[in-house]
Design an enzyme around this catalytic site. Structure first.
Site, PDB file in Angstrom:
ATOM      1  CG  HIS A 525      -1.482   2.598  -7.698  1.00  0.00           C
ATOM      2  ND1 HIS A 525      -0.990   2.430  -6.427  1.00  0.00           N
ATOM      3  CD2 HIS A 525      -0.399   2.596  -8.512  1.00  0.00           C
ATOM      4  CE1 HIS A 525       0.332   2.339  -6.465  1.00  0.00           C
ATOM      5  NE2 HIS A 525       0.706   2.436  -7.724  1.00  0.00           N
ATOM      6  CG  HIS A 530       1.354  -1.563 -10.415  1.00  0.00           C
ATOM      7  ND1 HIS A 530       2.602  -1.898  -9.946  1.00  0.00           N
ATOM      8  CD2 HIS A 530       1.108  -0.324  -9.928  1.00  0.00           C
ATOM      9  CE1 HIS A 530       3.093  -0.915  -9.216  1.00  0.00           C
ATOM     10  NE2 HIS A 530       2.197   0.068  -9.191  1.00  0.00           N
ATOM     11  CG  HIS A 716       2.859   4.261 -11.924  1.00  0.00           C
ATOM     12  ND1 HIS A 716       4.060   4.601 -11.344  1.00  0.00           N
ATOM     13  CD2 HIS A 716       2.281   3.351 -11.093  1.00  0.00           C
ATOM     14  CE1 HIS A 716       4.215   3.912 -10.224  1.00  0.00           C
ATOM     15  NE2 HIS A 716       3.151   3.148 -10.036  1.00  0.00           N
ATOM     16  CG  ASN A 720       3.247   5.342  -6.982  1.00  0.00           C
ATOM     17  OD1 ASN A 720       2.808   4.308  -6.476  1.00  0.00           O
ATOM     18  ND2 ASN A 720       4.444   5.832  -6.687  1.00  0.00           N
ATOM     19  CB  ILE A 865       8.166   2.227  -6.734  1.00  0.00           C
ATOM     20  CG1 ILE A 865       8.127   1.982  -5.228  1.00  0.00           C
ATOM     21  CG2 ILE A 865       7.598   3.574  -7.089  1.00  0.00           C
ATOM     22  CD1 ILE A 865       8.822   0.743  -4.772  1.00  0.00           C
TER      23      ILE A 865
END
Length: 865
Positions: A525, A530, A716, A720, A865
């Site tokens: 993650h 990110h 993602h 997520n 997010i």
């Protein structure tokens, strides 16, 4: 003094335009997220500060009335002055009174503007804007109507514009035309180049809020050595030992006690347009994260017991809730999401939403089938590999760590292989492994010196004829008590359904899942979505003009990423932040992710290559996507290949429209500068030529862009938005282990025999940390109300003026809708047992669309997010 009024009256045959802007919001996120100790007072203060006080309001209103509010000047794309630059028109002003009293809503205001623009000025291609108000506003767009010999011209801006005195160079915006550098109209070449120079900055000094400068730095802002020595953290990036992608440079001063570290502050500089949108729901999610970490969670920990008593106690988090002191809510901030959690029936009650994994069956998570299914349909579905050698070998240095070859034997496995040998099972693609060993093992001695107790884990699985995976054995290893060079002390555990052996097996699976939870959060993650995307954002803005086709292609997939990353560095992955506090890896969490980054290869991040590398697929030209899955019912992979193919088709059509040959790729100066800096600086610790495309052909640009879009969107989404649906039930996905496996004859073993639930709960994440985990992952698993999903663009149909790419994008959106219908049908096929599993939880994470909230579906364009 009356120039503005005179301009309105004497319009003549001027060029008419409409400017759309939004004023700074009362609840601006950058003010909210800087609040630390008093969120409620901070909101009130933000509202007062947002109105800029009586003096600022009067000044701005008076300035607007006098016609000196917001000034614009058009720049020609077709007519040059004596120096070769596009001619600049006369200054004009917005018409109408603009007050600086902000609105509470995401309100757009439209203003007329008229430009003097003679026939000798040609076609406008850009404009300057100057803000003479005291505070910034968000410039949405400028539309010119009835431009002679052209028609309508749209300028899509979506940018914050501060008072003119804040800028060293004029703010400029370009029309929604798209040009390769070599095809830029000559009068605009200078302006295109100068704007990129502004965005690159000079690499000096501390960056200010209003700046738009993109630059690189290492991860040296995670610790706070000036506060106390235990908060010091190693620098990530800039070395082969702990390599890391680069983050955005802020220029804050070095820490006093560790000059290699950057000092920390309540706010973190971002290039201004990377901040969350005007009233975007994620703004408030960001505020919630900060408030939760600094206000809600500490308050909860102070009033709840440390341990759960039994599994029913865990379920009460969703059924009855936790009773809290009646004055609890008066001590925490009234944030909408948290007020949903707190119910009042005479006393404050904390109650979480039931996670999907237990909505149908409270105990199905305990089954071996569900344990294995989540490796291919859970929140970390892309780690499992095909077993290709036996026994499985480690890549760790044997001189330093001894022999780390697996101790699992053929004799232990073959009774459960349905009459075939291990060699035959490997040859027939029947054996798989979930390997959480090499990253974890070197850190075990340090981790186990704390309150946590852990193992490196290997899990062997068998692919059965019904398409499901069956765990055969779990190997748990820890360092030899005398020295690492002696190699590990390992124990192998096997499935059992009765007696204390069943409890031992349940614990063995928990140790595996704890490793998987840490790997998921820190590697799958944080690192692999990110962190790895941020250098792309920086390099794009430094070298690809807003009118460059690749900039326009990638822009939606960068939305909010730098902002959420900076927030994470502040409260999630920082020293003693939420991740370090509640996950097994603790203070070594980010350091261990840097070890994982050593093996990150960009060309392997696309889904097909990832599947091939892990051995779970083979090349097959006859298959729809050119590869054939060896685990046919592999929800993440089979759904993902549909999304991957749609992205690649769209990108291929787009790139082929703007680049007519491979030579055009090599000759594109901006593209080459972007790629060179991305590889050599942004991901400079891994700049091996074999790990990156050379960026000399259209095929390479298509593949690279597809990989990046895949990472930012579908990958993602897959890792997520299942966090709370799967991990919201801590028994299913614990994040910590606090005791070793009990040994026969010990008190812990006797306790396990007597009350396996209590023993299990004493081993995994404690109650106080569970509340932290649930609070945070529920926030992180939600979609914002104004989320932009794959196939959507915030600019609507105005992102380019070229009809063919716009039509290709609409076709892409239609294809995604078709794929979603196909995935719904797959989930209705009960013969595909891995689609829904014992927990009756259909795999929906790669459905492209979603509504707002906790939906367990939806693919946003970006890591937002």
């Amino acid at each position: 003094m009356f120039s503005g009024i005179t301009g309105i009256i004497n319009r003549g045959e001027k060029l008419k335009g409409t400017v759309v802007l939004m004023q700074k919001n009362v609840l601006d996120v950058n003010e909210l997220t800087s609040i630390k100790s008093n969120p409620v007072g901070g909101i009130i203060g933000g509202a007062i500060g947002g109105a800029f006080g009586a003096v600022g309001t009067v000044l701005d209103t008076a300035t607007a009335f006098l016609g000196r509010n917001v000034a614009l000047k058009l720049i020609s794309a077709t007519s040059a002055d004596g120096s070769g630059k596009g001619k600049v028109g006369k200054q004009t002003f917005l018409e109408g009174v603009i007050t600086s009293i902000p609105t509470l809503g995401d309100k757009q205001n439209a203003y007329s503007v008229h430009f003097e623009w003679g026939s000798d000025m040609g076609i406008p291609g850009a404009f300057y804007i100057e803000n003479f108000l005291q505070h910034e506003f968000f410039l949405v767009s400028l539309t010119l109507e009835d431009v002679p010999n052209h028609g309508t011209i749209n300028f899509v801006c979506n940018s914050w514009v501060y008072n003119d005195k804040k800028y060293k160079s004029d703010r400029i915006f370009f029309a929604n035309k798209t040009y390769l550098p070599s095809e830029t109209p000559a009068p605009l070449v200078y302006y295109r180049q100068e704007e990129l120079k502004t965005l690159r900055g000079d690499g000096k000094g501390e960056r200010k809020e209003w700046e738009r400068i993109y630059d690189y730095d290492v991860y040296n802002d995670l610790g706070e050595p000036d506060s106390k020595p235990t908060l010091g953290r190693p620098v990530l990036g800039g070395s082969s030992t702990l390599p890391y992608p680069r983050r955005g440079r802020t220029g804050r001063k070095p820490a006093k006690k560790d000059p290699k570290s950057e000092s920390r502050s309540g706010t973190v500089y971002l290039p201004r347009d990377e901040a969350f949108g005007h009233t975007k729901s994620s703004d408030f999610l960001a505020f919630i994260l900060k408030s939760a970490s600094q206000n809600i969670i500490p308050s909860l920990k102070s009033v709840v017991s440390k341990e759960f008593n039994n599994f029913e106690d865990v379920r009460s988090l969703y059924d009855g809730g936790i009773k809290l002191p009646t004055n609890f809510l008066s001590n925490v901030s009234p944030i909408p999401l948290f007020t949903e959690l707190f119910r009042s029936d005479g006393a404050s009650t904390l109650k979480f939403s039931p996670p999907k994994v237990v909505q149908v069956d409270h105990s199905a998570w305990m089954t071996d089938e569900e344990f294995a299914r989540e490796m291919i349909a859970g929140v970390n579905p892309h780690i499992i590999k095909k077993l290709t050698e036996f026994p499985h070998k480690s890549k760790l240095d044997s001189q330093k760590y001894g022999d780390n070859t697996s101790t699992i034997t053929k004799e232990q496995l073959e009774p459960n292989l349905g009459g075939i040998t291990v060699e035959q099972a490997i040859q027939n693609n029947k054996l798989y492994i979930l390997d959480h060993y090499d990253i974890v093992y070197p850190y075990l001695r340090k981790i186990n010196a704390t309150e946590t107790k852990a193992y490196a884990a290997r899990t062997i699985l068998f692919l059965q004829n019904d398409g499901t995976l069956k765990p055969l054995a779990i190997e748990l290893s820890k360092p030899h008590p005398d020295d690492d060079s002696y190699g590990p002390v390992s124990e192998v555990y096997f499935p059992a359904s009765e007696g204390v052996e069943a409890s031992i097996w349940l614990l063995a699976k928990a140790y595996v899942v704890v490793n998987d939870s840490c790997h998921h959060q820190l590697v799958s993650h944080w690192l692999n979505t990110h962190a790895v995307v941020e250098p792309f954002i920086i390099a794009t803005n430094r070298h690809l003009s807003t009118v460059h086709p690749v900039h326009k292609l990638l822009l939606p997939h960068y939305r909010d990423t730098m902002n959420i990353n900076s927030l994470a560095r502040n409260v999630l992955v920082n020293a003693e932040g939420i991740i370090e506090s509640t996950f097994l890896w603790g203070g070594y969490a980010l350091e261990m992710s840097a070890v994982a980054y050593r093996d990150w290869v960009f060309t392997e991040q696309g889904l097909p290559n990832d599947l091939l590398k892990r051995g779970v697929a083979v090349e097959d030209p006859a298959s729809p996507h050119g590869i054939r899955l060896l685990i046919e019912d592999y929800p993440y992979a089979s759904d993902g290949l549909e999304i991957w193919a749609a992205i690649k088709t769209w990108v291929g059509e787009y790139v082929s429209f703007y680049y007519k040959s491979d030579a055009a790729i090599a000759q594109d100066a901006e593209l080459q500068a972007f790629w060179k800096e991305l590889v050599e600086v942004g991901h400079g610790d891994l700049k091996s030529a074999t790990w990156w495309f050379k960026m000399q052909t259209r095929a390479e640009l298509i593949e690279a862009s597809t990989i990046l879009i895949w990472i930012a969107s579908a990958l993602h989404a897959a890792v997520n938005f299942g966090q709370y649906p799967y991990g919201g039930y801590i028994l299913n996905r614990p994040t910590k282990s606090r005791r070793f496996m009990p040994e026969k004859g010990s008190a812990e073993y006797a306790e396990l025999s007597k009350d396996y639930q209590k023993a299990y709960l004493k081993t995994i994440t404690p109650k106080s940390d569970t509340l932290t985990d649930l609070t945070i992952i529920e926030v992180l698993s939600r979609h914002a109300s104004d989320e932009q999903y794959l196939g959507e663009r915030i600019e609507g149909d105005l992102w380019t003026s070229d009809a063919q790419p716009k039509e290709a994008y609409k076709k892409f959106a239609r294809k995604l809708a078709e794929i979603e219908e196909k995935l719904v049908k797959r989930n209705a096929d009960e013969s595909l047992r891995n689609r829904y599993g014992p927990v009756k939880m259909p795999y929906t994470l790669l459905y492209p669309s979603s509504e707002e909230g906790l939906t367990f579906r939806g693919i946003p364009n970006s890591v937002s997010i």
